[in-house]
Scaffold this motif. Structure first.
Motif, PDB file in Angstrom:
ATOM      1  N   GLN B  25     -34.716  78.792  50.562  1.00  0.00           N
ATOM      2  CA  GLN B  25     -33.464  77.938  50.372  1.00  0.00           C
ATOM      3  C   GLN B  25     -33.042  77.746  51.624  1.00  0.00           C
ATOM      4  N   VAL B  26     -33.059  78.414  52.626  1.00  0.00           N
ATOM      5  CA  VAL B  26     -32.550  78.045  53.946  1.00  0.00           C
ATOM      6  C   VAL B  26     -33.204  76.678  54.331  1.00  0.00           C
ATOM      7  N   LEU B  27     -34.625  76.667  54.052  1.00  0.00           N
ATOM      8  CA  LEU B  27     -35.343  75.310  54.559  1.00  0.00           C
ATOM      9  C   LEU B  27     -35.167  74.223  53.562  1.00  0.00           C
ATOM     10  N   GLU B  28     -34.590  74.741  52.416  1.00  0.00           N
ATOM     11  CA  GLU B  28     -34.502  73.657  51.545  1.00  0.00           C
ATOM     12  C   GLU B  28     -33.251  72.925  52.125  1.00  0.00           C
ATOM     13  N   ASP B  29     -32.393  73.773  52.365  1.00  0.00           N
ATOM     14  CA  ASP B  29     -30.740  73.091  52.588  1.00  0.00           C
ATOM     15  C   ASP B  29     -30.910  72.569  53.834  1.00  0.00           C
ATOM     16  N   SER B  30     -31.945  72.763  54.646  1.00  0.00           N
ATOM     17  CA  SER B  30     -32.131  72.162  56.317  1.00  0.00           C
ATOM     18  C   SER B  30     -32.426  70.660  56.120  1.00  0.00           C
ATOM     19  N   ASP B  31     -31.759  69.877  57.033  1.00  0.00           N
ATOM     20  CA  ASP B  31     -31.994  68.450  57.169  1.00  0.00           C
ATOM     21  C   ASP B  31     -32.574  68.242  58.475  1.00  0.00           C
ATOM     22  N   ASP B  32     -32.581  69.572  59.351  1.00  0.00           N
ATOM     23  CA  ASP B  32     -32.968  69.256  60.912  1.00  0.00           C
ATOM     24  C   ASP B  32     -34.348  69.923  60.951  1.00  0.00           C
ATOM     25  N   HIS B  33     -34.719  70.535  62.087  1.00  0.00           N
ATOM     26  CA  HIS B  33     -36.036  70.903  62.311  1.00  0.00           C
ATOM     27  C   HIS B  33     -35.838  72.406  63.122  1.00  0.00           C
ATOM     28  N   PRO B  34     -35.460  73.197  62.059  1.00  0.00           N
ATOM     29  CA  PRO B  34     -34.982  74.474  62.469  1.00  0.00           C
ATOM     30  C   PRO B  34     -36.135  75.372  63.286  1.00  0.00           C
ATOM     31  N   ASP B  35     -35.804  75.985  64.362  1.00  0.00           N
ATOM     32  CA  ASP B  35     -36.965  77.027  64.908  1.00  0.00           C
ATOM     33  C   ASP B  35     -36.602  78.416  64.341  1.00  0.00           C
ATOM     34  N   VAL B  36     -37.547  79.368  64.467  1.00  0.00           N
ATOM     35  CA  VAL B  36     -37.467  80.683  63.795  1.00  0.00           C
ATOM     36  C   VAL B  36     -36.018  81.192  64.011  1.00  0.00           C
ATOM     37  N   GLU B  37     -35.530  81.302  65.104  1.00  0.00           N
ATOM     38  CA  GLU B  37     -34.506  81.812  65.356  1.00  0.00           C
ATOM     39  C   GLU B  37     -33.322  81.329  64.688  1.00  0.00           C
ATOM     40  N   GLU B  69     -44.462  72.562  57.346  1.00  0.00           N
ATOM     41  CA  GLU B  69     -45.229  71.954  58.377  1.00  0.00           C
ATOM     42  C   GLU B  69     -44.533  72.435  59.873  1.00  0.00           C
ATOM     43  N   ARG B  70     -45.515  72.960  60.671  1.00  0.00           N
ATOM     44  CA  ARG B  70     -44.893  73.378  61.988  1.00  0.00           C
ATOM     45  C   ARG B  70     -44.948  71.987  62.974  1.00  0.00           C
ATOM     46  N   ARG B  71     -43.877  71.866  63.668  1.00  0.00           N
ATOM     47  CA  ARG B  71     -43.790  71.077  64.831  1.00  0.00           C
ATOM     48  C   ARG B  71     -43.543  71.551  66.090  1.00  0.00           C
ATOM     49  N   GLU B  72     -44.261  70.867  66.957  1.00  0.00           N
ATOM     50  CA  GLU B  72     -44.075  71.365  68.329  1.00  0.00           C
ATOM     51  C   GLU B  72     -43.530  70.394  69.044  1.00  0.00           C
ATOM     52  N   PHE B  73     -42.296  70.321  69.773  1.00  0.00           N
ATOM     53  CA  PHE B  73     -41.608  69.212  70.646  1.00  0.00           C
ATOM     54  C   PHE B  73     -41.677  69.513  71.923  1.00  0.00           C
ATOM     55  N   GLY B  74     -42.502  70.596  72.626  1.00  0.00           N
ATOM     56  CA  GLY B  74     -42.751  70.823  73.744  1.00  0.00           C
ATOM     57  C   GLY B  74     -41.785  71.667  74.432  1.00  0.00           C
ATOM     58  N   ASP B  75     -40.900  72.320  73.767  1.00  0.00           N
ATOM     59  CA  ASP B  75     -39.911  73.270  74.455  1.00  0.00           C
ATOM     60  C   ASP B  75     -40.531  74.672  74.303  1.00  0.00           C
ATOM     61  N   GLY B  76     -41.710  74.819  73.653  1.00  0.00           N
ATOM     62  CA  GLY B  76     -42.353  76.165  73.697  1.00  0.00           C
ATOM     63  C   GLY B  76     -42.068  77.014  72.502  1.00  0.00           C
ATOM     64  N   ARG B  77     -41.068  76.149  71.583  1.00  0.00           N
ATOM     65  CA  ARG B  77     -41.326  77.192  70.274  1.00  0.00           C
ATOM     66  C   ARG B  77     -41.343  76.304  69.064  1.00  0.00           C
ATOM     67  N   ALA B  78     -41.865  76.837  68.150  1.00  0.00           N
ATOM     68  CA  ALA B  78     -42.193  75.915  66.831  1.00  0.00           C
ATOM     69  C   ALA B  78     -41.012  75.776  65.864  1.00  0.00           C
ATOM     70  N   ARG B  79     -40.959  74.391  65.539  1.00  0.00           N
ATOM     71  CA  ARG B  79     -39.961  74.036  64.551  1.00  0.00           C
ATOM     72  C   ARG B  79     -40.457  73.924  63.197  1.00  0.00           C
ATOM     73  N   TRP B  80     -39.700  73.923  62.226  1.00  0.00           N
ATOM     74  CA  TRP B  80     -40.250  74.004  60.850  1.00  0.00           C
ATOM     75  C   TRP B  80     -39.770  72.964  59.947  1.00  0.00           C
ATOM     76  N   GLU B  81     -40.403  72.454  58.950  1.00  0.00           N
ATOM     77  CA  GLU B  81     -39.801  71.652  57.993  1.00  0.00           C
ATOM     78  C   GLU B  81     -40.505  71.499  56.831  1.00  0.00           C
ATOM     79  N   ASP B  82     -39.850  71.227  55.746  1.00  0.00           N
ATOM     80  CA  ASP B  82     -40.489  70.962  54.422  1.00  0.00           C
ATOM     81  C   ASP B  82     -41.603  69.798  54.455  1.00  0.00           C
ATOM     82  N   ALA B  83     -42.920  70.447  53.956  1.00  0.00           N
ATOM     83  CA  ALA B  83     -44.072  69.331  54.313  1.00  0.00           C
ATOM     84  C   ALA B  83     -43.949  68.153  53.005  1.00  0.00           C
ATOM     85  N   GLU B  84     -43.162  68.289  52.105  1.00  0.00           N
ATOM     86  CA  GLU B  84     -42.910  67.338  51.130  1.00  0.00           C
ATOM     87  C   GLU B  84     -41.774  66.474  51.245  1.00  0.00           C
TER      88      GLU B  84
END
Lengths: 135, 135
Positions: B25-37, B69-84
């Motif tokens: 649900q959290v990721l469904e509601d996210s329009d950004d690229h949140p990290d795990v924290e 899908e996992r994203r790496e933007f070079g800041d040392g932690r993974a970001r996540w977003e809906d693959a669809e």
DNA sequence: ATACTTGCAAAGGCTTTGCACCCTA
DNA sequence: TAGGGTGCAAAGCCTTTGCAAGTAT
């Protein structure tokens, strides 16, 4: 003409210690994208006493001076390469970690155009394509 | 039509625990690229007892299922977003860490052409441009 | 001689994992 | 109920950093 890594370090007023000379030489001799562990391993061939901490400090220092560029290929560790190498882009095999270098003239134009459209300056820009090799 | 993250998880035969429903649900509601924290923080709004370890396990599980899908933007932690989510690329501001999403029709064609030339399959491909905002 | 650099080991930040307990299907 | 999931804390990796000793200029 392109100065050597060491020459550029000197030009930046950096102190030329034995360790820095070695790290500079190792990267000068590298055609790939070594991570710190690999750089350290290669450096140890010249001086077994050099420490990993020094390699970390040196690559970071050289990066701040614009001599080296840090790359992140998604495997959790940084890779390093000479900032003065001819511009090229990377294609990373997400399954094997293999890194393919390539140049595409259209990408150059495209990157500039997109950056322009978005109001960004892509000096030191990079393109990363992530994919898996076709069977 | 696009199924919800939860629906796709169910379709994959994954066990629908309370925690997984929340992360979905959290990721469904996210329009950004949140990290795990960040995901964990948002998840705690639904259930303060959810642990970070579970968030890590869940996003990894969903990634293996092709849901995230996992994203790496070079800041040392993974970001996540809906693959669809609709395909898009990213421009990362290397100074502020800001992430700009954009779509460029030419990039689509270019990526395919390059992948083709190099014999790679870019399903799930991504383009990352690294730069700094123009003053 | 002085300010900067190095090696070592400890610490930091993100992520994974072992284990005992808990819960979904 | 049985197999898988969860929380907690410990451990793993890569990287940074404090400190005493060493060195380039």
């Amino acid at each position: 003409m392109t100065l050597s890594i060491l020459a550029r370090a000197e030009a930046h007023g950096l102190r030329l210690t034995g360790q820095r000379r070695i790290v500079a030489q190792v990267l000068e001799d590298s055609d790939d994208h070594p991570d710190v562990e690999t750089i350290h391993l290669r450096a140890c061939a010249h001086d077994p006493a050099i420490s990993v901490a020094t390699v970390y400090r040196t690559v970071n220092l050289f990066e701040e001076a614009g001599i080296l560029e840090r790359r992140e290929f998604g495997d959790g560790r940084a890779r390093w390469e000479d900032a003065e190498r001819d511009h090229h882009d990377h294609l990373i095999d997400m399954q094997t970690g293999e890194v393919i270098e390539f140049v595409d003239p259209e990408i150059e134009a495209l990157q500039e155009r997109i950056a322009d459209r978005l109001g960004y300056d892509l000096k030191g820009h990079r393109l990363e394509l992530f994919g898996v090799k076709r069977k």
